[in-house]
Design a protein around this motif. Structure first.
Motif, PDB file in Angstrom:
ATOM      1  N   ALA A  22       0.829  -1.209   0.000  1.00 14.85           N
ATOM      2  CA  ALA A  22       0.000   0.000   0.000  1.00 14.85           C
ATOM      3  C   ALA A  22       0.868   1.266   0.000  1.00 14.85           C
ATOM      4  O   ALA A  22       0.570   2.219  -0.719  1.00 14.85           O
ATOM      5  CB  ALA A  22      -0.933  -0.005   1.209  1.00 14.85           C
ATOM      6  N   LEU A  23       1.942   1.259   0.779  1.00 11.06           N
ATOM      7  CA  LEU A  23       2.834   2.426   0.810  1.00 11.06           C
ATOM      8  C   LEU A  23       3.456   2.668  -0.557  1.00 11.06           C
ATOM      9  O   LEU A  23       3.547   3.805  -1.025  1.00 11.06           O
ATOM     10  CB  LEU A  23       3.920   2.247   1.871  1.00 11.06           C
ATOM     11  CG  LEU A  23       4.899   3.403   2.026  1.00 11.06           C
ATOM     12  CD1 LEU A  23       4.181   4.693   2.401  1.00 11.06           C
ATOM     13  CD2 LEU A  23       5.957   3.064   3.065  1.00 11.06           C
ATOM     14  N   ASP A  24       3.838   1.595  -1.217  1.00 12.35           N
ATOM     15  CA  ASP A  24       4.399   1.724  -2.562  1.00 12.35           C
ATOM     16  C   ASP A  24       3.367   2.344  -3.508  1.00 12.35           C
ATOM     17  O   ASP A  24       3.703   3.216  -4.316  1.00 12.35           O
ATOM     18  CB  ASP A  24       4.846   0.347  -3.057  1.00 12.35           C
ATOM     19  CG  ASP A  24       5.764   0.435  -4.247  1.00 12.35           C
ATOM     20  OD1 ASP A  24       6.636   1.326  -4.265  1.00 12.35           O
ATOM     21  OD2 ASP A  24       5.620  -0.393  -5.171  1.00 12.35           O
ATOM     22  N   LEU A  25       2.124   1.925  -3.392  1.00  9.44           N
ATOM     23  CA  LEU A  25       1.062   2.482  -4.236  1.00  9.44           C
ATOM     24  C   LEU A  25       0.815   3.959  -3.907  1.00  9.44           C
ATOM     25  O   LEU A  25       0.593   4.766  -4.808  1.00  9.44           O
ATOM     26  CB  LEU A  25      -0.229   1.677  -4.067  1.00  9.44           C
ATOM     27  CG  LEU A  25      -0.175   0.236  -4.595  1.00  9.44           C
ATOM     28  CD1 LEU A  25      -1.382  -0.553  -4.125  1.00  9.44           C
ATOM     29  CD2 LEU A  25      -0.080   0.230  -6.120  1.00  9.44           C
ATOM     30  N   LEU A  26       0.858   4.304  -2.631  1.00 15.42           N
ATOM     31  CA  LEU A  26       0.652   5.703  -2.233  1.00 15.42           C
ATOM     32  C   LEU A  26       1.750   6.609  -2.778  1.00 15.42           C
ATOM     33  O   LEU A  26       1.501   7.777  -3.089  1.00 15.42           O
ATOM     34  CB  LEU A  26       0.609   5.825  -0.708  1.00 15.42           C
ATOM     35  CG  LEU A  26      -0.648   5.300  -0.034  1.00 15.42           C
ATOM     36  CD1 LEU A  26      -0.426   5.179   1.470  1.00 15.42           C
ATOM     37  CD2 LEU A  26      -1.833   6.212  -0.333  1.00 15.42           C
ATOM     38  N   ARG A  27       2.940   6.094  -2.897  1.00 11.50           N
ATOM     39  CA  ARG A  27       4.072   6.905  -3.371  1.00 11.50           C
ATOM     40  C   ARG A  27       4.013   7.184  -4.871  1.00 11.50           C
ATOM     41  O   ARG A  27       4.800   7.979  -5.379  1.00 11.50           O
ATOM     42  CB  ARG A  27       5.384   6.209  -3.029  1.00 11.50           C
ATOM     43  CG  ARG A  27       5.699   6.297  -1.557  1.00 11.50           C
ATOM     44  CD  ARG A  27       7.010   5.656  -1.248  1.00 11.50           C
ATOM     45  NE  ARG A  27       7.467   6.026   0.076  1.00 11.50           N
ATOM     46  CZ  ARG A  27       8.451   5.420   0.698  1.00 11.50           C
ATOM     47  NH1 ARG A  27       9.094   4.433   0.124  1.00 11.50           N
ATOM     48  NH2 ARG A  27       8.804   5.795   1.897  1.00 11.50           N
ATOM     49  N   ARG A  28       3.087   6.552  -5.586  1.00 12.80           N
ATOM     50  CA  ARG A  28       2.970   6.795  -7.031  1.00 12.80           C
ATOM     51  C   ARG A  28       2.479   8.198  -7.338  1.00 12.80           C
ATOM     52  O   ARG A  28       2.756   8.725  -8.405  1.00 12.80           O
ATOM     53  CB  ARG A  28       2.007   5.793  -7.669  1.00 12.80           C
ATOM     54  CG  ARG A  28       2.515   4.394  -7.748  1.00 12.80           C
ATOM     55  CD  ARG A  28       1.578   3.519  -8.515  1.00 12.80           C
ATOM     56  NE  ARG A  28       0.226   3.629  -7.962  1.00 12.80           N
ATOM     57  CZ  ARG A  28      -0.804   2.889  -8.337  1.00 12.80           C
ATOM     58  NH1 ARG A  28      -0.649   1.982  -9.265  1.00 12.80           N
ATOM     59  NH2 ARG A  28      -1.996   3.041  -7.793  1.00 12.80           N
TER      60      ARG A  28
END
Length: 155
Positions: free
Chosen positions: A55-61
């Protein structure tokens, strides 16, 4: 400049403590962690590690959304997302827990890890928190991605 931002982050995080001075002393001279009450300045959404990292990786997009404080508990295998306090919110999901008013969170200082706890995204001192709607969307998307990947990882 970096030292100034670090000082702002320390002050912002310590302000949540019942005794900010004691909190800072614990970080510097004690165990390296401080117990801070949730529900006043922020709540924490604690999720299983794989889900949280995805989820954090997705938020950083999204380049328009600044990263918000995110804590990792390596021993427990959990990721904690700091978000605005909302006593009426209900988060559901396997292993998802909201930590709010009446609960305490162990946190290291924003400038280093302490034992099993470390910041994936340290606070920046501005009060930036995760947007609940964006976090919910990222968790839903991450759940879907992990469901698709689960059969592959078993092979």
């Amino acid at each position: 400049m970096q030292r100034c931002l670090e000082k702002q982050a320390i002050e912002w995080l310590a302000a949540a403590a019942t005794d900010p001075g004691r909190c800072k002393r614990e970080w510097d001279q004690g165990t390296g962690t401080a117990l801070l009450p949730a529900g006043r300045f922020w709540d924490v959404l604690s999720v299983p590690e794989r889900l949280g990292l995805c989820a954090l990786d997705l938020l950083r997009r999204d380049p328009l959304e600044p990263p918000a404080p995110t804590l990792a508990d390596c021993a427990a295998g959990r990721i904690g997302f700091f978000l605005p306090p909302d006593p009426g919110s209900e988060w559901t999901g396997s292993g998802v827990r909201r930590v709010g008013r009446g609960s305490w969170v162990a946190v290291p200082p924003p400038y280093r890890a302490a034992g099993r706890l470390g910041w994936l995204v340290p606070p920046d001192g501005t009060g930036t928190l995760h947007d609940p709607a964006a976090l919910e969307q990222a968790l839903r998307e991450a759940t879907g991605l992990l469901a698709v990947l689960a059969p592959v990882s078993r092979q």
